[in-house]
Design a protein around this motif. Structure first.
Motif, PDB file in Angstrom:
ATOM      1  N   PHE A  55       0.842  -1.205   0.000  1.00 27.52           N
ATOM      2  CA  PHE A  55       0.000   0.000   0.000  1.00 27.52           C
ATOM      3  C   PHE A  55       0.873   1.248   0.000  1.00 27.52           C
ATOM      4  O   PHE A  55       0.612   2.200  -0.741  1.00 27.52           O
ATOM      5  CB  PHE A  55      -0.965   0.005   1.196  1.00 27.52           C
ATOM      6  CG  PHE A  55      -2.263  -0.707   0.932  1.00 27.52           C
ATOM      7  CD1 PHE A  55      -3.165  -0.229  -0.018  1.00 27.52           C
ATOM      8  CD2 PHE A  55      -2.598  -1.857   1.628  1.00 27.52           C
ATOM      9  CE1 PHE A  55      -4.368  -0.878  -0.265  1.00 27.52           C
ATOM     10  CE2 PHE A  55      -3.798  -2.514   1.385  1.00 27.52           C
ATOM     11  CZ  PHE A  55      -4.687  -2.018   0.437  1.00 27.52           C
ATOM     12  N   ARG A  56       1.935   1.246   0.831  1.00 30.66           N
ATOM     13  CA  ARG A  56       2.849   2.397   0.879  1.00 30.66           C
ATOM     14  C   ARG A  56       3.423   2.677  -0.511  1.00 30.66           C
ATOM     15  O   ARG A  56       3.435   3.817  -0.974  1.00 30.66           O
ATOM     16  CB  ARG A  56       3.979   2.110   1.868  1.00 30.66           C
ATOM     17  CG  ARG A  56       5.051   3.198   1.933  1.00 30.66           C
ATOM     18  CD  ARG A  56       6.336   2.680   2.535  1.00 30.66           C
ATOM     19  NE  ARG A  56       6.942   1.681   1.658  1.00 30.66           N
ATOM     20  CZ  ARG A  56       7.738   0.688   2.063  1.00 30.66           C
ATOM     21  NH1 ARG A  56       8.041   0.561   3.340  1.00 30.66           N
ATOM     22  NH2 ARG A  56       8.249  -0.166   1.208  1.00 30.66           N
ATOM     23  N   ASP A  57       3.882   1.622  -1.172  1.00 30.66           N
ATOM     24  CA  ASP A  57       4.515   1.789  -2.475  1.00 30.66           C
ATOM     25  C   ASP A  57       3.511   2.160  -3.567  1.00 30.66           C
ATOM     26  O   ASP A  57       3.904   2.592  -4.642  1.00 30.66           O
ATOM     27  CB  ASP A  57       5.259   0.511  -2.866  1.00 30.66           C
ATOM     28  CG  ASP A  57       6.417   0.204  -1.912  1.00 30.66           C
ATOM     29  OD1 ASP A  57       6.815   1.098  -1.130  1.00 30.66           O
ATOM     30  OD2 ASP A  57       6.901  -0.943  -1.931  1.00 30.66           O
ATOM     31  N   SER A  58       2.228   1.981  -3.288  1.00 34.39           N
ATOM     32  CA  SER A  58       1.186   2.252  -4.283  1.00 34.39           C
ATOM     33  C   SER A  58       0.374   3.507  -3.967  1.00 34.39           C
ATOM     34  O   SER A  58      -0.592   3.798  -4.678  1.00 34.39           O
ATOM     35  CB  SER A  58       0.234   1.051  -4.377  1.00 34.39           C
ATOM     36  OG  SER A  58       0.947  -0.105  -4.761  1.00 34.39           O
ATOM     37  N   THR A  59       0.757   4.254  -2.915  1.00 35.53           N
ATOM     38  CA  THR A  59      -0.058   5.420  -2.555  1.00 35.53           C
ATOM     39  C   THR A  59      -0.120   6.427  -3.706  1.00 35.53           C
ATOM     40  O   THR A  59      -1.163   7.048  -3.909  1.00 35.53           O
ATOM     41  CB  THR A  59       0.427   6.121  -1.263  1.00 35.53           C
ATOM     42  OG1 THR A  59       1.818   6.363  -1.355  1.00 35.53           O
ATOM     43  CG2 THR A  59       0.110   5.308  -0.031  1.00 35.53           C
ATOM     44  N   GLY A  60       0.953   6.569  -4.468  1.00 41.46           N
ATOM     45  CA  GLY A  60       0.939   7.495  -5.611  1.00 41.46           C
ATOM     46  C   GLY A  60      -0.077   7.073  -6.651  1.00 41.46           C
ATOM     47  O   GLY A  60      -0.895   7.880  -7.107  1.00 41.46           O
ATOM     48  N   ALA A  61      -0.052   5.804  -7.025  1.00 48.23           N
ATOM     49  CA  ALA A  61      -0.991   5.282  -8.030  1.00 48.23           C
ATOM     50  C   ALA A  61      -2.428   5.352  -7.514  1.00 48.23           C
ATOM     51  O   ALA A  61      -3.354   5.690  -8.265  1.00 48.23           O
ATOM     52  CB  ALA A  61      -0.625   3.836  -8.391  1.00 48.23           C
ATOM     53  N   LEU A  62      -2.604   5.050  -6.231  1.00 50.49           N
ATOM     54  CA  LEU A  62      -3.948   5.132  -5.643  1.00 50.49           C
ATOM     55  C   LEU A  62      -4.428   6.582  -5.629  1.00 50.49           C
ATOM     56  O   LEU A  62      -5.582   6.869  -5.969  1.00 50.49           O
ATOM     57  CB  LEU A  62      -3.960   4.534  -4.238  1.00 50.49           C
ATOM     58  CG  LEU A  62      -3.878   3.009  -4.185  1.00 50.49           C
ATOM     59  CD1 LEU A  62      -3.476   2.533  -2.796  1.00 50.49           C
ATOM     60  CD2 LEU A  62      -5.202   2.383  -4.600  1.00 50.49           C
ATOM     61  N   GLU A  68      -7.415   7.557  -1.071  1.00 42.68           N
ATOM     62  CA  GLU A  68      -6.507   7.623   0.063  1.00 42.68           C
ATOM     63  C   GLU A  68      -6.556   6.253   0.746  1.00 42.68           C
ATOM     64  O   GLU A  68      -7.450   5.461   0.464  1.00 42.68           O
ATOM     65  CB  GLU A  68      -6.936   8.736   1.013  1.00 42.68           C
ATOM     66  CG  GLU A  68      -6.835  10.106   0.325  1.00 42.68           C
ATOM     67  CD  GLU A  68      -7.289  11.228   1.209  1.00 42.68           C
ATOM     68  OE1 GLU A  68      -6.736  11.369   2.313  1.00 42.68           O
ATOM     69  OE2 GLU A  68      -8.201  11.962   0.797  1.00 42.68           O
ATOM     70  N   VAL A  69      -5.612   5.985   1.649  1.00 40.12           N
ATOM     71  CA  VAL A  69      -5.536   4.672   2.300  1.00 40.12           C
ATOM     72  C   VAL A  69      -5.582   4.821   3.816  1.00 40.12           C
ATOM     73  O   VAL A  69      -4.939   5.712   4.377  1.00 40.12           O
ATOM     74  CB  VAL A  69      -4.217   3.942   1.918  1.00 40.12           C
ATOM     75  CG1 VAL A  69      -4.100   2.607   2.640  1.00 40.12           C
ATOM     76  CG2 VAL A  69      -4.129   3.739   0.411  1.00 40.12           C
ATOM     77  N   VAL A  70      -6.328   3.925   4.459  1.00 44.92           N
ATOM     78  CA  VAL A  70      -6.374   3.833   5.914  1.00 44.92           C
ATOM     79  C   VAL A  70      -6.295   2.355   6.278  1.00 44.92           C
ATOM     80  O   VAL A  70      -7.031   1.537   5.727  1.00 44.92           O
ATOM     81  CB  VAL A  70      -7.695   4.414   6.478  1.00 44.92           C
ATOM     82  CG1 VAL A  70      -7.775   4.209   7.976  1.00 44.92           C
ATOM     83  CG2 VAL A  70      -7.835   5.880   6.133  1.00 44.92           C
ATOM     84  N   GLY A  71      -5.383   1.998   7.191  1.00 42.21           N
ATOM     85  CA  GLY A  71      -5.266   0.622   7.673  1.00 42.21           C
ATOM     86  C   GLY A  71      -5.819   0.508   9.083  1.00 42.21           C
ATOM     87  O   GLY A  71      -5.646   1.424   9.888  1.00 42.21           O
ATOM     88  N   VAL A  72      -6.490  -0.606   9.387  1.00 41.13           N
ATOM     89  CA  VAL A  72      -7.080  -0.823  10.706  1.00 41.13           C
ATOM     90  C   VAL A  72      -6.690  -2.204  11.212  1.00 41.13           C
ATOM     91  O   VAL A  72      -6.800  -3.193  10.474  1.00 41.13           O
ATOM     92  CB  VAL A  72      -8.627  -0.723  10.659  1.00 41.13           C
ATOM     93  CG1 VAL A  72      -9.227  -0.916  12.049  1.00 41.13           C
ATOM     94  CG2 VAL A  72      -9.081   0.599  10.049  1.00 41.13           C
ATOM     95  N   SER A  73      -6.241  -2.270  12.473  1.00 40.83           N
ATOM     96  CA  SER A  73      -5.932  -3.558  13.107  1.00 40.83           C
ATOM     97  C   SER A  73      -6.266  -3.456  14.596  1.00 40.83           C
ATOM     98  O   SER A  73      -6.479  -2.361  15.109  1.00 40.83           O
ATOM     99  CB  SER A  73      -4.456  -3.917  12.930  1.00 40.83           C
ATOM    100  OG  SER A  73      -3.667  -3.198  13.854  1.00 40.83           O
TER     101      SER A  73
END
Length: 157
Positions: A55-62, A68-73
């Motif tokens: 996800f980090r490496d794809s944030t530009g493409a996203l 935008e990206v949000v991770g939940v754990s």
């Protein structure tokens, strides 16, 4: 498995959870924008690290696609902070220690682990549109290769 699975068109369940610095982040903060909300079992484990780095490496493409990206754990904010720092993660990681949000999104429940049925986090990814509705719901995703597949299938935001 779990009976509260989300489907496209469903209202994404609202949440407010602490991020890795303890600051509250709400799904409503993203209204008017598209967001990828992904649920993962444990920060710092091999699969979750691979997925987070993808996800980090794809944030530009996203971002180019309007997401935008949000991770939940269920990890504590302190563990998330160490994970984010160690892996150079640039998107919010949210802590759902009591698993309320995981459960509301259908991302916690019975799953198969090495052939046994156990209770746990179901690795899941959701695309939520600017209107707060689920655009795509993916359960039991693979840690490896999932982000590349997601990018290929991404609807325009």
């Amino acid at each position: 498995m779990t009976d509260n699975r989300l489907a496209p068109g469903d209202e994404a369940p609202a949440f407010t959870l602490p991020d890795s610095s303890g600051k509250p982040v709400s799904l409503s903060d993203y209204l008017g924008r598209s967001v990828v909300v992904y649920f993962y079992p444990a920060a710092g484990t091999p699969g979750c690290t691979k997925q987070a780095c993808d996800f980090r490496d794809s944030t530009g493409a996203l971002a180019e696609s309007g997401y935008e990206v949000v991770g939940v754990s269920p990890d504590k904010p302190e563990k998330l902070a160490r994970f984010a720092e160690a892996e150079g993660l640039t998107f919010p990681l949210l802590s759902d220690e009591d698993k309320t949000v995981l459960t509301a999104w259908g991302a916690f429940g019975e799953k198969k682990n090495y052939g046994r049925v156990v209770q746990g986090v179901i690795r899941s990814t959701f695309l939520v549109g600017p209107d707060g509705k689920v655009v795509k719901a993916m359960y039991n995703v693979r840690a490896t290769g999932h982000v590349a597949k997601l990018l290929r299938e991404l609807p325009a935001s």
